[in-house]
Design a protein around this motif. Structure first.
Motif, PDB file in Angstrom:
ATOM      1  N   GLN A   1      -2.851   4.699  12.756  1.00  0.00           N
ATOM      2  CA  GLN A   1      -2.126   4.498  13.498  1.00  0.00           C
ATOM      3  C   GLN A   1      -2.300   2.999  12.585  1.00  0.00           C
ATOM      4  OE1 GLN A   1      -4.545   4.060  16.535  1.00  0.00           O
ATOM      5  NE2 GLN A   1      -2.788   2.356  17.808  1.00  0.00           N
ATOM      6  N   HIS A   2      -3.349   2.146  12.407  1.00  0.00           N
ATOM      7  CA  HIS A   2      -3.477   1.408  11.646  1.00  0.00           C
ATOM      8  C   HIS A   2      -2.214   0.639  10.893  1.00  0.00           C
ATOM      9  CE1 HIS A   2      -4.275  -3.373  10.790  1.00  0.00           C
ATOM     10  NE2 HIS A   2      -4.710  -3.039   9.024  1.00  0.00           N
ATOM     11  N   ALA A   3      -1.386   1.507   9.872  1.00  0.00           N
ATOM     12  CA  ALA A   3      -1.261   1.859   8.560  1.00  0.00           C
ATOM     13  C   ALA A   3       0.446   1.834   9.039  1.00  0.00           C
ATOM     14  CB  ALA A   3      -0.860   2.665   7.578  1.00  0.00           C
TER      15      ALA A   3
ATOM     16  N   GLU B   1       1.647   0.960  12.072  1.00  0.00           N
ATOM     17  CA  GLU B   1       1.857  -0.104  12.502  1.00  0.00           C
ATOM     18  C   GLU B   1       2.322  -0.926  11.804  1.00  0.00           C
ATOM     19  OE1 GLU B   1      -2.046  -1.796  15.430  1.00  0.00           O
ATOM     20  OE2 GLU B   1      -1.358   0.290  16.495  1.00  0.00           O
ATOM     21  N   HIS B   2       1.297  -1.071  11.009  1.00  0.00           N
ATOM     22  CA  HIS B   2       1.821  -2.348   9.591  1.00  0.00           C
ATOM     23  C   HIS B   2       2.852  -2.038   9.378  1.00  0.00           C
ATOM     24  CE1 HIS B   2       0.851  -5.315   6.281  1.00  0.00           C
ATOM     25  NE2 HIS B   2       1.184  -3.942   5.710  1.00  0.00           N
TER      26      HIS B   2
ATOM     27  N   GLU C   1       6.050  -3.337  11.252  1.00  0.00           N
ATOM     28  CA  GLU C   1       5.479  -4.506  11.512  1.00  0.00           C
ATOM     29  C   GLU C   1       6.861  -5.111  10.596  1.00  0.00           C
ATOM     30  OE1 GLU C   1       1.876  -6.549  11.248  1.00  0.00           O
ATOM     31  OE2 GLU C   1       1.503  -5.476  13.285  1.00  0.00           O
TER      32      GLU C   1
ATOM     33  N   LEU D   1       0.753   0.209   3.494  1.00  0.00           N
ATOM     34  CA  LEU D   1      -0.603  -0.274   3.209  1.00  0.00           C
ATOM     35  C   LEU D   1      -1.234  -1.773   2.895  1.00  0.00           C
ATOM     36  CD1 LEU D   1      -2.625   2.510   0.716  1.00  0.00           C
ATOM     37  CD2 LEU D   1      -2.149   2.612   3.664  1.00  0.00           C
ATOM     38  N   PRO D   2      -2.239  -1.984   4.053  1.00  0.00           N
ATOM     39  CA  PRO D   2      -2.604  -3.647   3.947  1.00  0.00           C
ATOM     40  C   PRO D   2      -3.530  -4.248   3.010  1.00  0.00           C
ATOM     41  CG  PRO D   2      -3.158  -2.440   5.783  1.00  0.00           C
ATOM     42  CD  PRO D   2      -2.784  -1.561   5.144  1.00  0.00           C
TER      43      PRO D   2
ATOM     44  N   GLU E   1      -6.175  -4.606   1.543  1.00  0.00           N
ATOM     45  CA  GLU E   1      -7.887  -4.542   2.129  1.00  0.00           C
ATOM     46  C   GLU E   1      -7.370  -3.178   1.650  1.00  0.00           C
ATOM     47  OE1 GLU E   1     -10.762  -3.580   5.157  1.00  0.00           O
ATOM     48  OE2 GLU E   1     -10.383  -6.321   5.182  1.00  0.00           O
ATOM     49  N   GLU E   2      -6.928  -1.983   2.561  1.00  0.00           N
ATOM     50  CA  GLU E   2      -7.027  -0.597   2.153  1.00  0.00           C
ATOM     51  C   GLU E   2      -6.449  -0.093   0.768  1.00  0.00           C
ATOM     52  OE1 GLU E   2      -5.924   3.298   4.662  1.00  0.00           O
ATOM     53  OE2 GLU E   2      -5.534   1.514   5.863  1.00  0.00           O
TER      54      GLU E   2
END
Length: 70
Positions: free
Chosen positions: A2-4, A6-7, A10, A26-27, A29-30
């Motif tokens: 989900q975070h990926a 959402e990123h 954005e 990918l953000p 950090e990940e």
């Protein structure tokens, strides 16, 4: 996951004309974790032995294990 997503959403909002292949999905950090931390697999290699000798030694240690997959 989900975070990926959402990123990515954005990024697409901020740069709607940028091709997806050029986006850093990918953000940081990940991405660092996946590409660097999980790839820290360095191990000592007995360079004085040939590969077939190492293979034979492994077969002796674990004769029931799968030897090769192709």
């Amino acid at each position: 996951m989900q975070h990926a997503l959402e990123h990515l959403a954005e990024l697409l909002e901020r740069s709607p004309h940028t091709p997806v292949r050029e986006l850093e999905i990918l953000p940081g950090e990940e991405r660092g974790y996946l590409l660097e931390e999980l790839n820290r697999t360095e191990a000592a290699y007995p360079s004085e032995r040939c590969i077939h000798e190492l293979f034979e030694a492994q077969v002796r240690r674990a004769p029931e294990a799968v030897a090769l997959v192709h």
